[in-house]
Design a protein around this motif. Sequence first.
Motif, PDB file in Angstrom:
ATOM      1  N   ARG A   1      19.933  13.973 -26.739  1.00 12.42           N
ATOM      2  CA  ARG A   1      19.808  13.284 -25.385  1.00 12.42           C
ATOM      3  C   ARG A   1      18.385  13.106 -24.654  1.00 12.42           C
ATOM      4  NH1 ARG A   1      24.918  12.464 -23.011  1.00 12.42           N
ATOM      5  NH2 ARG A   1      26.589  13.024 -23.969  1.00 12.42           N
ATOM      6  N   PHE A   2      18.058  12.253 -23.948  1.00 15.57           N
ATOM      7  CA  PHE A   2      16.768  11.941 -23.142  1.00 15.57           C
ATOM      8  C   PHE A   2      17.299  11.740 -21.861  1.00 15.57           C
ATOM      9  CE2 PHE A   2      13.562   8.814 -21.740  1.00 15.57           C
ATOM     10  CZ  PHE A   2      12.473   9.585 -21.799  1.00 15.57           C
ATOM     11  N   ASP A   3      16.987  12.573 -21.102  1.00 12.49           N
ATOM     12  CA  ASP A   3      17.200  12.532 -19.499  1.00 12.49           C
ATOM     13  C   ASP A   3      18.932  12.340 -19.495  1.00 12.49           C
ATOM     14  OD1 ASP A   3      16.859  12.366 -16.779  1.00 12.49           O
ATOM     15  OD2 ASP A   3      16.224  10.319 -16.814  1.00 12.49           O
ATOM     16  N   GLU A   4      19.371  12.878 -20.065  1.00 13.71           N
ATOM     17  CA  GLU A   4      21.054  13.110 -19.935  1.00 13.71           C
ATOM     18  C   GLU A   4      21.750  11.689 -20.812  1.00 13.71           C
ATOM     19  OE1 GLU A   4      22.781  15.603 -19.125  1.00 13.71           O
ATOM     20  OE2 GLU A   4      20.786  16.678 -18.807  1.00 13.71           O
ATOM     21  N   LYS A   5      20.668  10.916 -21.516  1.00 15.13           N
ATOM     22  CA  LYS A   5      21.325   9.637 -21.988  1.00 15.13           C
ATOM     23  C   LYS A   5      21.144   9.855 -23.591  1.00 15.13           C
ATOM     24  CE  LYS A   5      21.799   7.308 -18.238  1.00 15.13           C
ATOM     25  NZ  LYS A   5      23.253   6.966 -17.723  1.00 15.13           N
TER      26      LYS A   5
ATOM     27  N   GLU B   1      11.044   5.246 -14.771  1.00 12.58           N
ATOM     28  CA  GLU B   1      11.326   6.659 -14.153  1.00 12.58           C
ATOM     29  C   GLU B   1      10.702   7.707 -14.905  1.00 12.58           C
ATOM     30  OE1 GLU B   1      14.958   9.073 -12.778  1.00 12.58           O
ATOM     31  OE2 GLU B   1      15.020   7.070 -12.187  1.00 12.58           O
ATOM     32  N   ASN B   2      11.038   7.262 -16.326  1.00 10.95           N
ATOM     33  CA  ASN B   2      10.651   8.514 -17.264  1.00 10.95           C
ATOM     34  C   ASN B   2       9.196   7.812 -18.014  1.00 10.95           C
ATOM     35  OD1 ASN B   2      12.905  10.474 -17.901  1.00 10.95           O
ATOM     36  ND2 ASN B   2      13.971   8.357 -17.542  1.00 10.95           N
TER      37      ASN B   2
ATOM     38  N   GLN C   1      12.896  14.608 -29.762  1.00 10.02           N
ATOM     39  CA  GLN C   1      13.461  15.483 -28.694  1.00 10.02           C
ATOM     40  C   GLN C   1      13.741  16.663 -29.617  1.00 10.02           C
ATOM     41  OE1 GLN C   1      13.699  14.316 -25.338  1.00 10.02           O
ATOM     42  NE2 GLN C   1      12.754  12.700 -26.564  1.00 10.02           N
TER      43      GLN C   1
END
Length: 929
Positions: free
Chosen positions: A764-768, A787-788, A703
């Motif tokens: 974070r990755f996709d808000e997580k 989804e990702n 990231q």
Amino acid sequence: MTPITEIDIKKQVFVKNAHLNNLKHIDVLIPKNKLIVITGVSGSGKSSLAFDTIYAEGQRRYVESLSSYARQFLGKLEKPKVDDIKGLAPSIAIQQKVISSNPRSTVGTSTEIYDYMKLLFARIGKTFSPVSGDEVKKDSVSDVIDYIKSANSETAFLLTVPLQYDIENFTENLNILKLAGFTRLEVNGNVAGIEDLESFGFAPSKEMIINLVIDRFSYEDDESFLQRLADSIQMAFYEGRGYCSLKNIETGEKKDFSNKFELDGLEFLEPNVHFFSFNNPYGACPTCEGYGKVIGIDEDLVIPNKALSVFEDTVASWKGETMSEWKKDFIKKAKDFPIHKPYHQLTKEQKNYLWKGDGSKTFPSLNNFFNMLEENLYKIQYRVMLSRYRGKTLCPTCEGLRLREETTWVKIDGHNIQSMIELPLDELSPMINSLKLSQHDKDIAKRLLYEITTRLEFLLKVGLGYLSINRTSNTLSGGESQRINLATSLGSSLVGSIYILDEPSIGLHSRDTENLIGVLKNLRDLGNTVIVVEHDEDVMRAADYIIDIGPEAGYLGGELVFAGDYKELKDADTLTSKYLTGRLEIKVPEKRRKAKEFIHIKGARTNNLKNIDVDVPLESLVVISGVSGSGKSTLMKEILTNDIQIQLGMGGKKGDYDSVEFPKKLVKNIELIDQNPIGKSSRSNPVTYLKAYDDIRDLYSKQKVSKMMGYKPKHFSFNVDGGRCDECKGEGVINVSMQFMADIELECEVCKGTRFKSEILEVRFDEKNISDILHMTVDESLAFFKENKEDKIVTKLTPLQEVGLGYLQLGQSSSTLSGGEAQRVKLASFLVKGATTDKTLFIFDEPSTGLHFHDIQKLLKSLQALIELGHSVIVIEHQPDIMKSADHIIDIGPEAGKYGGEIVFAGTPEDLAKNKKSHTAKYIAEKLG
């Protein structure tokens, strides 16, 4: 269902707004003094309700009553996530955990039976001399008085003791006696005053028999006389160093008394409670100190192949040019020894002769051979050879019974404590019930025998008759441990409590489940509320009240989908109801695989197996069935697994059997998937076990923030310094030692349970962030990564969902997983490897543990998937739905312990259903319709 507004806390427990883990703010009403079953699919929230809410709150309230030292932690100790629990009684949890890892803990000590047996032998045990076989007795003051009372009242007695004197200093000895108040001596049968002897200048010789006269009297029925007499006898025993004599003055007849515990020239130890305790130096075997095992010469290593004779080199240490001289010498000197007879057919006396010889140091016995090696340890080849045959072995002195030899001389009705503790419980119980005792001994032993027999009765009822008192607790399975705890609870006869049990039917054959239900009802009838987390159909039928949590697992569960009795459940719209009524079912396979290749086990004799031959099909689903203790695990684990591991070069120890033959092309690897934890560390969890965490850490290190800050994959690990919290070292909790109580785990105040430093959590990755990922369930994480489009991670996590573990959190500690969950995580790890693994033989030990009918469907699908990939699967199982799905069933029995160990049946489930000898047939027939 009772309206929530009408609550009588004397008759009901009301749980208000339970929302721990996945429980969705549910209210539950539980009737008291009933047998209640909490059911639902695996991961629906049953344990969260039963153990983490009801039991945890009961424990918290109990701790509140403790000392200020314990209470100082209560401010930090979290209250279960529930608004209130009304009508809660003291709670006791009996879980599927092995009782103790302590090698000194046994079935007898954990059930308290052994404590009562020690007391029984200490109170009424009689000691017998090993020389003459006569009972050893000691005389008391009252014995001497009783003898005097039995004589004619006019009889005059002389009470004397042997005089300890020195010929050269005789005069000084007389002075000392005079100062002590004594006035007479008996010399060669004649009484004379000490002063008279002095005035005559008396000088003794070695031939003279000189006694000190303590008293002279005739019996009087008077209290003051009896008091004087008792004092005189007490003084006589003291002056005579344990000995005294009564002489009839008229007839000269003499009666000797001794208050020493001796006979046949031997002095014996007087029995007391510590004398029979292997946890006390007074009673423990001096060689093994009460452990029953020592590091010594291991028989299995010295004689690895027990099917051979001495002549055929069964003794591994007597091979080779030099050492074979010992074998030749033994054959030459052995008298009446069958040198051509296989070792396993030798009698105990013949085996002893091979090991101990004729008792001389020159005889070529095995013990003398190893003594020779020990005497020559300065030679390196002897040191190497000795180390090859060393291992943990039965203590040669007590033969594993833990007690000193002298305890065998104390008997009750001809039985000593050592002979009792090695008997199976189903033989010990009738023996204790049939003890022939005198009325005096009966009165003393009445309460002790009641405590022993009731506890034995409960153990037999829960199907543990094949165990012995001396069986160590750490060798028991989780199910056996739980049933022992259950029997102990029944023995303690508590009333007004809430018992919470975690699947007590695990490891039980359907026949024994009926007895278990009787025990649970007995516990209820004492005046207790019994809550059982259970999937077994028979237990559900027997319940007074059923609570069904669901509808599915994880975030799709946590709701109260049904509460009522069994009849009402049948009409409900839940997964449990659908399987019980047949609206949903695990279908019988349309076709059974016919195996072409087999594993051939010949001459299996370990433990209770009776020299059996077994053919196990490969590339099929094989189920090993039979009552608990019949020999299933012995055959599969100790013989089949061990031998294949030896042949594949994976190590292992050969047991007592002739051979195991198998086609190497179909078995290139073997995996025993039992219910042991997936990792010994609290840091171990499903996502690390499946190697998916490596990919997740790699993803986070790529990231943008990580690249800017220079974070590598190691920064997202809670196992190494860098990104993990420095306070809790990546554990998320701090362990607080409570000294005499169980340790308490408290959430780390620095990271608040996230395990990582705050700067790492900013990535974070996709808000997580990484902590959010670890707190996701498998189902949630699969949806997230799909989804990702993170296919690599999805591939590794999917098998967890397939084996019914979609409800587990990715970062859930392996120590919190049940035995069945740990087993299914291991199964998932092999499904990940799939076709890339060499042809493997998988052996599963009761994989249905903790599984709802709906999850058994998923498990069977996973097992069939392994077979389709070319692997072979053997399952040790009692669950009828898995048995009916097998290609081949091997039923062992017919009973447990020494009444088992035979092949009752081998073939298809349909043929087993017609077999009249098998206890399993009845339950298979019901499932096959």
